[in-house]
Design a protein around this motif. Structure first.
Motif, PDB file in Angstrom:
ATOM      1  N   GLU A  65      -8.733   0.201   9.807  1.00  0.00           N
ATOM      2  CA  GLU A  65      -9.023   1.233   8.810  1.00  0.00           C
ATOM      3  C   GLU A  65      -7.939   2.309   8.825  1.00  0.00           C
ATOM      4  OE1 GLU A  65     -10.754   3.285   5.782  1.00  0.00           O
ATOM      5  OE2 GLU A  65     -11.435   1.348   6.549  1.00  0.00           O
ATOM      6  N   LYS A  66      -7.494   2.684  10.023  1.00  0.00           N
ATOM      7  CA  LYS A  66      -6.445   3.688  10.193  1.00  0.00           C
ATOM      8  C   LYS A  66      -5.281   3.070  10.947  1.00  0.00           C
ATOM      9  CE  LYS A  66      -8.884   7.193   8.501  1.00  0.00           C
ATOM     10  NZ  LYS A  66      -8.466   7.972   7.311  1.00  0.00           N
ATOM     11  N   ASN A  67      -4.056   3.357  10.505  1.00  0.00           N
ATOM     12  CA  ASN A  67      -2.881   2.713  11.092  1.00  0.00           C
ATOM     13  C   ASN A  67      -1.765   3.710  11.380  1.00  0.00           C
ATOM     14  OD1 ASN A  67      -3.303  -0.495  10.544  1.00  0.00           O
ATOM     15  ND2 ASN A  67      -4.181   0.719   8.881  1.00  0.00           N
ATOM     16  N   ARG A 107      -5.184   5.155   4.696  1.00  0.00           N
ATOM     17  CA  ARG A 107      -5.083   4.054   5.657  1.00  0.00           C
ATOM     18  C   ARG A 107      -4.017   4.311   6.721  1.00  0.00           C
ATOM     19  NH1 ARG A 107      -7.043  -0.859   3.965  1.00  0.00           N
ATOM     20  NH2 ARG A 107      -6.807  -1.411   6.178  1.00  0.00           N
ATOM     21  N   ASP A 228      -3.342   0.555   0.560  1.00  0.00           N
ATOM     22  CA  ASP A 228      -4.600   0.902  -0.110  1.00  0.00           C
ATOM     23  C   ASP A 228      -5.422  -0.324  -0.453  1.00  0.00           C
ATOM     24  OD1 ASP A 228      -4.189   3.630   0.002  1.00  0.00           O
ATOM     25  OD2 ASP A 228      -3.254   3.744  -1.968  1.00  0.00           O
ATOM     26  N   ARG A 232      -9.556  -4.868   5.359  1.00  0.00           N
ATOM     27  CA  ARG A 232      -9.785  -4.197   6.634  1.00  0.00           C
ATOM     28  C   ARG A 232     -10.314  -5.169   7.681  1.00  0.00           C
ATOM     29  NH1 ARG A 232     -10.294  -0.899   2.482  1.00  0.00           N
ATOM     30  NH2 ARG A 232      -9.874   1.345   2.665  1.00  0.00           N
TER      31      ARG A 232
END
Length: 233
Positions: A65-67, A107, A228, A232
């Motif tokens: 989800e977060k990178n 993201r 975007d 995920r």
């Protein structure tokens, strides 16, 4: 009344082109999943290398989800960084703009340049993956820039130059070693020597920096669009 001239290098952007790789359609992996392994390798005896290639081709890209994106510049262009404060500011604004654009997507929680001490002269994919992993980066954005001039226009006017700058970039998924996105962006421009430029070479270098900044911005936009929309984990 004095006429005040704005002393800047005149850059007239004429054309640009940005081409990014196309993401695999969702139906691709559905088709693979409905095909048995025997059908995939029918009539072929795979060795270890072949199995690895098959795994890479059938890998479905999914990201957290977060990178964190580590950035690495592969080219060593000479932009006269320490020639004057103007060049230093142009270089700094180019870097800042790239990072700001990459961080614009929800993201990406961080986009930073990969520390130079982690990068050896041997820049193979395994080496770069390990360096990025030590930086705890999920992705590595490696790029190089190049600029070329159309020499025939110098014969028409020695103080005018038409050139183009290109930025080639790849986005590498560290966990899988898959290149999940590639982008090539080219910016054409015309540079005209101003009274403030000491030499015409200075004019060209300023124009090149501006063109590279625009091309990098195009690359960043392509990466953000990819981030975007990528599935995920």
């Amino acid at each position: 009344m004095k006429i005040i001239y704005v002393v800047i290098a005149c850059i007239l952007l004429q054309a640009c082109a940005t081409v990014g790789s196309v993401d695999r359609p969702g139906s691709y992996h559905k088709e693979i999943s409905t095909t048995s392994n025997s059908e995939l390798v029918e009539g072929v005896i795979f060795g270890d290398d072949d199995k690895k290639i098959n795994e890479l081709l059938n890998y479905q890209v999914k990201l957290p989800e977060k990178n964190r994106i580590a950035i690495l510049k592969l080219s060593t262009d000479n932009y006269w960084r320490f020639y004057s404060n103007d060049f230093t500011q142009l270089n700094d604004s180019l870097v800042e703009s790239l990072i700001t654009r990459l961080r614009a997507t929800s993201r990406v929680y961080d986009a930073s340049f990969l520390p130079a001490m982690l990068v050896s002269e041997k820049r193979t994919v395994p080496v770069l993956r390990e360096a990025a992993a030590r930086f705890q980066a999920d992705l590595l954005l490696a790029y190089r820039s190049s600029c070329q001039s159309y020499q025939k226009y110098r014969f028409i006017d020695p103080n005018e130059n038409k050139s183009y700058c290109s930025v080639e970039a790849v986005l590498l998924d560290i966990s899988s070693g898959i290149i999940v996105k590639s982008v090539v962006s080219t910016e054409n421009f015309t540079a005209i020597k101003s009274s403030s430029d000491t030499t015409f070479s200075e004019t060209i270098k300023k124009a090149e920096l501006e063109a590279v900044a625009k091309a990098l911005g195009n690359v960043a936009n392509e990466i953000v669009t990819f981030m975007d929309n990528v599935p995920r984990i």
